[in-house]
Design a protein around this motif. Structure first.
Motif, PDB file in Angstrom:
ATOM      1  N   VAL A 277      29.094 -11.560 -33.814  1.00 37.44           N
ATOM      2  CA  VAL A 277      27.826 -10.850 -33.646  1.00 37.44           C
ATOM      3  C   VAL A 277      28.026  -9.395 -34.037  1.00 37.44           C
ATOM      4  CG1 VAL A 277      26.012 -10.186 -32.026  1.00 37.44           C
ATOM      5  CG2 VAL A 277      27.158 -12.406 -31.787  1.00 37.44           C
ATOM      6  N   ASP A 278      27.215  -8.937 -34.985  1.00 36.25           N
ATOM      7  CA  ASP A 278      27.339  -7.561 -35.453  1.00 36.25           C
ATOM      8  C   ASP A 278      25.950  -6.951 -35.638  1.00 36.25           C
ATOM      9  OD1 ASP A 278      29.714  -5.756 -36.687  1.00 36.25           O
ATOM     10  OD2 ASP A 278      27.832  -5.325 -37.696  1.00 36.25           O
ATOM     11  N   GLY A 279      25.838  -5.686 -35.277  1.00 37.94           N
ATOM     12  CA  GLY A 279      24.550  -5.007 -35.350  1.00 37.94           C
ATOM     13  C   GLY A 279      24.236  -4.376 -36.689  1.00 37.94           C
ATOM     14  N   ALA A 280      24.983  -4.705 -37.746  1.00 38.89           N
ATOM     15  CA  ALA A 280      24.730  -4.113 -39.069  1.00 38.89           C
ATOM     16  C   ALA A 280      23.265  -4.285 -39.457  1.00 38.89           C
ATOM     17  CB  ALA A 280      25.634  -4.766 -40.112  1.00 38.89           C
ATOM     18  N   HIS A 281      22.605  -3.181 -39.808  1.00 33.14           N
ATOM     19  CA  HIS A 281      21.153  -3.238 -40.024  1.00 33.14           C
ATOM     20  C   HIS A 281      20.680  -2.414 -41.215  1.00 33.14           C
ATOM     21  CE1 HIS A 281      22.008   0.230 -37.424  1.00 33.14           C
ATOM     22  NE2 HIS A 281      20.947   0.803 -37.977  1.00 33.14           N
ATOM     23  N   ASN A 282      21.595  -1.961 -42.060  1.00 36.82           N
ATOM     24  CA  ASN A 282      21.201  -1.291 -43.293  1.00 36.82           C
ATOM     25  C   ASN A 282      22.240  -1.629 -44.364  1.00 36.82           C
ATOM     26  OD1 ASN A 282      23.404   0.579 -42.937  1.00 36.82           O
ATOM     27  ND2 ASN A 282      22.102   1.841 -41.624  1.00 36.82           N
ATOM     28  N   PRO A 283      21.959  -1.326 -45.627  1.00 36.38           N
ATOM     29  CA  PRO A 283      22.860  -1.776 -46.703  1.00 36.38           C
ATOM     30  C   PRO A 283      24.297  -1.298 -46.558  1.00 36.38           C
ATOM     31  CG  PRO A 283      20.748  -1.112 -47.620  1.00 36.38           C
ATOM     32  CD  PRO A 283      20.714  -0.725 -46.176  1.00 36.38           C
ATOM     33  N   HIS A 284      24.493  -0.057 -46.165  1.00 37.25           N
ATOM     34  CA  HIS A 284      25.850   0.458 -45.997  1.00 37.25           C
ATOM     35  C   HIS A 284      26.603  -0.335 -44.932  1.00 37.25           C
ATOM     36  CE1 HIS A 284      28.780   3.453 -44.220  1.00 37.25           C
ATOM     37  NE2 HIS A 284      29.146   3.448 -45.481  1.00 37.25           N
ATOM     38  N   ALA A 285      25.928  -0.644 -43.835  1.00 35.70           N
ATOM     39  CA  ALA A 285      26.575  -1.375 -42.747  1.00 35.70           C
ATOM     40  C   ALA A 285      26.875  -2.818 -43.143  1.00 35.70           C
ATOM     41  CB  ALA A 285      25.699  -1.339 -41.506  1.00 35.70           C
ATOM     42  N   THR A 286      25.957  -3.483 -43.846  1.00 35.51           N
ATOM     43  CA  THR A 286      26.229  -4.878 -44.208  1.00 35.51           C
ATOM     44  C   THR A 286      27.276  -4.978 -45.319  1.00 35.51           C
ATOM     45  OG1 THR A 286      24.263  -4.885 -45.656  1.00 35.51           O
ATOM     46  CG2 THR A 286      24.013  -5.786 -43.423  1.00 35.51           C
ATOM     47  N   ARG A 287      27.388  -3.960 -46.164  1.00 33.93           N
ATOM     48  CA  ARG A 287      28.492  -3.951 -47.137  1.00 33.93           C
ATOM     49  C   ARG A 287      29.830  -3.881 -46.420  1.00 33.93           C
ATOM     50  NH1 ARG A 287      25.067  -0.396 -50.078  1.00 33.93           N
ATOM     51  NH2 ARG A 287      26.312   1.424 -49.439  1.00 33.93           N
ATOM     52  N   ALA A 288      29.906  -3.040 -45.405  1.00 34.71           N
ATOM     53  CA  ALA A 288      31.138  -2.935 -44.626  1.00 34.71           C
ATOM     54  C   ALA A 288      31.421  -4.236 -43.885  1.00 34.71           C
ATOM     55  CB  ALA A 288      31.036  -1.771 -43.639  1.00 34.71           C
ATOM     56  N   LEU A 289      30.373  -4.861 -43.376  1.00 41.26           N
ATOM     57  CA  LEU A 289      30.541  -6.125 -42.666  1.00 41.26           C
ATOM     58  C   LEU A 289      31.033  -7.219 -43.609  1.00 41.26           C
ATOM     59  CD1 LEU A 289      30.230  -7.890 -40.158  1.00 41.26           C
ATOM     60  CD2 LEU A 289      27.802  -8.160 -40.735  1.00 41.26           C
ATOM     61  N   ALA A 290      30.452  -7.299 -44.796  1.00 43.46           N
ATOM     62  CA  ALA A 290      30.870  -8.313 -45.771  1.00 43.46           C
ATOM     63  C   ALA A 290      32.315  -8.111 -46.196  1.00 43.46           C
ATOM     64  CB  ALA A 290      29.946  -8.286 -46.983  1.00 43.46           C
ATOM     65  N   ALA A 291      32.757  -6.863 -46.253  1.00 46.03           N
ATOM     66  CA  ALA A 291      34.156  -6.597 -46.590  1.00 46.03           C
ATOM     67  C   ALA A 291      35.081  -7.049 -45.471  1.00 46.03           C
ATOM     68  CB  ALA A 291      34.356  -5.113 -46.865  1.00 46.03           C
ATOM     69  N   SER A 292      34.599  -6.989 -44.234  1.00 44.47           N
ATOM     70  CA  SER A 292      35.414  -7.380 -43.084  1.00 44.47           C
ATOM     71  C   SER A 292      35.370  -8.887 -42.838  1.00 44.47           C
ATOM     72  CB  SER A 292      34.929  -6.645 -41.825  1.00 44.47           C
ATOM     73  OG  SER A 292      35.052  -5.250 -41.980  1.00 44.47           O
ATOM     74  N   VAL A 293      34.246  -9.515 -43.185  1.00 44.36           N
ATOM     75  CA  VAL A 293      34.073 -10.968 -43.006  1.00 44.36           C
ATOM     76  C   VAL A 293      33.627 -11.546 -44.346  1.00 44.36           C
ATOM     77  CG1 VAL A 293      32.986 -12.789 -41.631  1.00 44.36           C
ATOM     78  CG2 VAL A 293      33.344 -10.523 -40.631  1.00 44.36           C
TER      79      VAL A 293
END
Length: 396
Positions: A277-293
């Motif tokens: 579960v991650d609160g990523a809610h804008n493009p910068h945050a989801t790019r970081a999330l995709a790099a981590s997962v």
């Protein structure tokens, strides 16, 4: 028996088209007797990573002994998460008492200004010595600009978000955030590229001493990775540690690195399946999330229509081949539109969407939940309830 706080009254206090800025917050604080003048404040601004940085700062400071307050937003499950003293969420009875005062004395004040005022009042009453204060939107245009005793300003990063409020270019956004700086007050940042160029210019204009990983590498050095997962958390940790060290709290470094924080790549296990579960809610945050997962079996996604939904979702489409879309609130992007456009199923109710996403996740597989902090909070509460674990009300 203490009355329950009227949260709905608070949530209904919109700005109603009024301009943003610190002036109204300053007037409200003065009406309360200027409680913000009774404690030092560390102000955290930036596009992403503010909450994690605040959590690490709070943990580090608590380990060093001072009475610590923390003001963050939004909350995941309970309003009182926004205001913490001594590592504990605010007592709802204190919220109820403040709402009674606000109804009589500040009925037209905006929600964020009221919550900031509540935090400052409680920090003063509880003898807080230093408070970690997260900005809402922007820097100089944010209500937290009204705070008095700023010891340091920590700027995480600058990316495109809240464009309608802060302004169409990255330069505009960076300048608004960087102008949180104050003469003679340390400004620390892990911003890069064009944003860092703007921050340097503003620091020189204002007369704020600037600290970056390039200018002060030892200050930002990590002795080991933080407990919070994801490469982006290394950057947040570096900023938190630099701030602690600069203010003489080196002994809090270990506690800061050991911090956990809800809905930041938070891991659950449900029926032999992993749920992240991650609160990523804008493009910068989801790019970081995709790099981590980089790989998951199923994506459960929903976000608010006022966000750049297409750009926020794009980095996650390659992560999971199966997608379930839902609505984290009344102002969400319609999940049926997302399902039609990007392929997947639409289940507007988050509980039903979670159940379906779990059904689609194979045993031993991974379900990734992202797109909105509101969605993350709701899904997290469902997962905790299903596991029989009570929602914690204390430390991170």
């Amino acid at each position: 028996m203490t009355a329950a706080p009227d949260h709905e009254w608070l949530f209904s206090r919109t700005r109603a088209g009024r301009a943003r800025g610190p002036e109204a917050a300053r007037a409200l604080l003065d009406r309360l007797g200027a409680p913000d003048r009774q404690f030092d404040a560390l102000r955290v601004v930036g596009t992403n990573g503010k909450g994690s940085t605040c959590a690490m700062l709070e943990a580090g400071l608590l380990a060093c002994g001072p009475r610590v307050g923390r003001f963050t937003s939004p909350h995941l499950t309970r309003y009182e998460e926004r205001v913490r003293v001594g590592g504990r969420d605010l007592d709802p009875a204190r919220t109820a008492d403040f709402i009674g005062w606000a109804k009589a004395n500040a009925p037209d004040a905006a929600f964020f200004d009221l919550t900031l005022a509540l935090a400052c009042r409680e920090f003063a009453r509880e003898g807080v010595e230093v408070a970690v204060m997260e900005a809402g939107v922007g820097g100089v245009s944010d209500a937290t600009q009204a705070l008095s005793r700023i010891r340091a300003v920590a700027l995480t990063n600058v990316e495109f978000d809240h464009v309608a409020t802060l302004g169409p270019t990255l330069h505009d956004i960076a300048r608004d955030k960087a102008l949180a700086a104050r003469p003679g007050v340390p400004l620390l940042t892990t911003a890069t590229g064009e944003a860092l160029t703007v921050v340097r210019e503003v620091a020189a204009e204002v007369g704020a001493p600037l600290f970056t990983p390039e200018t002060h590498p030892a200050l930002f050095a990590l002795p080991r990775p933080p407990r919070l997962g994801g490469a982006h958390q290394h950057t947040n940790a570096a900023l938190a540690l630099a701030t602690l060290r600069l203010l003489g709290h080196e002994s809090g470094v270990d506690a800061a690195l050991n911090t956990t924080y809800p809905a930041r790549l938070e891991r659950f296990e449900v029926g032999g399946r992993v749920v992240l579960v991650d609160g990523a809610h804008n493009p910068h945050a989801t790019r970081a999330l995709a790099a981590s997962v980089p790989r998951a079996d199923v994506l459960l996604f929903g976000n608010l229509a006022r966000k750049d939904t297409a750009a926020t979702l794009a980095p996650l489409l390659a992560v999971a081949p199966v997608r379930v879309f839902t609505a984290p609130g009344e102002t969400a992007t319609p999940p049926e539109v997302l399902a039609h456009t990007h392929g997947g199923e639409s289940h507007p109710d988050p509980a039903a969407a979670l159940a379906r996403a779990l059904d689609l996740t194979p045993p031993g597989g991974t379900l990734l939940v992202a797109g909105s902090l509101y969605l993350a909070g709701g899904i997290r509460a469902l997962l905790l309830a299903a596991s029989g674990v009570p929602e914690p009300g204390g430390g991170p």
